[in-house]
Scaffold this active site. Structure first.
Site, PDB file in Angstrom:
ATOM      1  N   SER A  36       2.572   1.583  12.344  1.00 30.03           N
ATOM      2  CA  SER A  36       2.924   1.600  10.732  1.00 30.03           C
ATOM      3  C   SER A  36       1.240   1.943  10.070  1.00 30.03           C
ATOM      4  CB  SER A  36       3.096   0.558  10.525  1.00 30.03           C
ATOM      5  OG  SER A  36       2.050  -0.399  10.247  1.00 30.03           O
ATOM      6  N   ASP A 326       1.922  -4.557   1.433  1.00 33.22           N
ATOM      7  CA  ASP A 326       3.051  -5.499   1.962  1.00 33.22           C
ATOM      8  C   ASP A 326       2.713  -6.318   2.424  1.00 33.22           C
ATOM      9  OD1 ASP A 326       2.689  -4.132   4.519  1.00 33.22           O
ATOM     10  OD2 ASP A 326       4.941  -3.125   4.280  1.00 33.22           O
ATOM     11  N   HIS A 329       0.608  -4.697   5.650  1.00 30.68           N
ATOM     12  CA  HIS A 329      -0.503  -3.076   5.125  1.00 30.68           C
ATOM     13  C   HIS A 329      -1.018  -3.671   4.162  1.00 30.68           C
ATOM     14  CE1 HIS A 329       3.131  -2.295   7.466  1.00 30.68           C
ATOM     15  NE2 HIS A 329       2.651  -1.526   8.211  1.00 30.68           N
TER      16      HIS A 329
END
Length: 351
Positions: A36, A326, A329
């Site tokens: 991600s 978030d 991240h």
């Protein structure tokens, strides 16, 4: 911002001016594999809940549009592409943009919630590295049709490859999976993951990659979500998880050196993201940030992916003040600092 950060930024722009000639990138193309942290939207096109193609993701990106990047704006890989002279980013391979001449600058095969450990991606129904390699083979066939075999080989051999993986194997699998942590010590699991890493690099090499940059694990214990889940109500980095990351990174360095010596013509560079991110977390004000414990989205304590949405209560107005966007991240601003810090160690990949 600290003096050292300013110096790194100055070096970045100096190198860009010196090496990026006539508007041409330093390498033919850029290929990205992993999770991600570098996924540019591949998960948008598969059946998984691990997505980021909705607001407030992407609110500070081009046209304020969510793309599937797990960030408010640009990823560190996006800044890296800019730093080496690209004016656009390698398209997510499963996207509609990954066709025709758009493929000439490379492709992004990364998938959020994947890891070196094959089963990690299977848990979340995402794209494991083995499948990312299959897509890369498919890409090569398309490239040959566009530019011919000889030119395609030159692009493949001369391009830079970025690999970012491993965090999901620990945070989203090992630490929460009794089928793993009750069977393997963290050292034993690290050895398994490292073996998978070595196999992946060898397979990528066999497909023509010669300039490979691989990132270390970040300080896993400093992510907002891991502090919330594993921090025992103490708002500080989880020491044990950071120690696990450092131990893994040492093995990554040792294994990479072995691979470098084993595979003829390979330039394999380990890019340290642990220390730059740790510095941002532990000394945010020195780097121009105001908040490092909480992320921008929602409460900033846990929200990621579908939990970070336009209805999340408390989302910050200005993400530039936050190290994290978030629960897992970094923000665009933090990604910029991290990317600039990596250029000096990775310059041999593009020069």
């Amino acid at each position: 911002m600290r003096f050292s950060s300013c110096l790194v930024a100055s070096v970045v722009y100096l190198l860009m001016e010196v090496y990026v000639v006539n508007g041409q990138p330093l390498v033919p193309a850029m290929f990205i594999f992993g999770d991600s942290v570098v996924d540019a939207g591949n998960n948008n096109h598969i059946k998984t809940i691990v997505k980021a193609n909705f607001p407030p993701y992407g609110r500070d990106f081009l046209n304020h549009t969510p793309t599937g990047r797990f960030c408010n704006g640009k990823l560190a890989a996006d800044f890296t592409a800019e730093n080496i002279g690209f004016t656009s980013y390698p398209p997510a391979y499963l996207s509609n943009e990954a066709r025709g001449n758009n493929l000439l600058i490379g492709a992004n095969f990364a998938s959020a919630a994947s890891g070196y450990y094959e089963a990690t991606a299977k848990i979340y129904h995402t794209i494991p590295l083995s499948q990312q390699l299959k897509y890369f083979k498919e890409y090569q066939a398309k490239l040959v049709k566009i530019v011919g075999q000889s030119n395609a080989s030159s692009i493949i051999n001369g391009s830079v490859y970025l690999v970012n993986s491993g965090s999901s194997d620990f945070v989203q699998n090992y630490y929460i999976n009794p089928l793993l942590y009750k069977v393997y010590t963290v050292k034993e699991f690290s050895d398994i993951v490292i073996k998978s890493y070595a196999t992946f690099i060898e397979e990528l090499y066999d497909l023509g990659a010669r300039r490979i940059g691989v990132t270390t694990l970040p300080p896993l214990g400093c992510l907002p979500a891991t502090i919330t889940i594993f921090g025992s109500d103490i708002n500080e980095c989880v020491k044990k998880m950071n120690e696990d990351a450092v131990s893994f990174n040492n093995k990554l360095n040792d294994t990479s050196l072995i691979l470098q010596n084993k595979l003829s013509g390979l330039n394999l560079v380990v890019l340290d993201i642990y220390q730059p991110l740790y510095d941002l977390v532990t000394k945010p004000s020195d780097n121009g940030f105001a908040e490092a414990r909480k992320a921008c989205c929602g409460t900033g304590l846990l929200e990621t992916s579908i939990l970070c949405n336009k209805k999340s209560v408390g989302t910050c107005a200005n993400a530039t003040e936050y190290v994290f966007w978030d629960g897992f991240h970094p923000s665009e601003s933090a990604n910029k600092v991290i990317s600039d810090s990596l250029l000096a160690s990775g310059i041999s990949l593009v020069s």
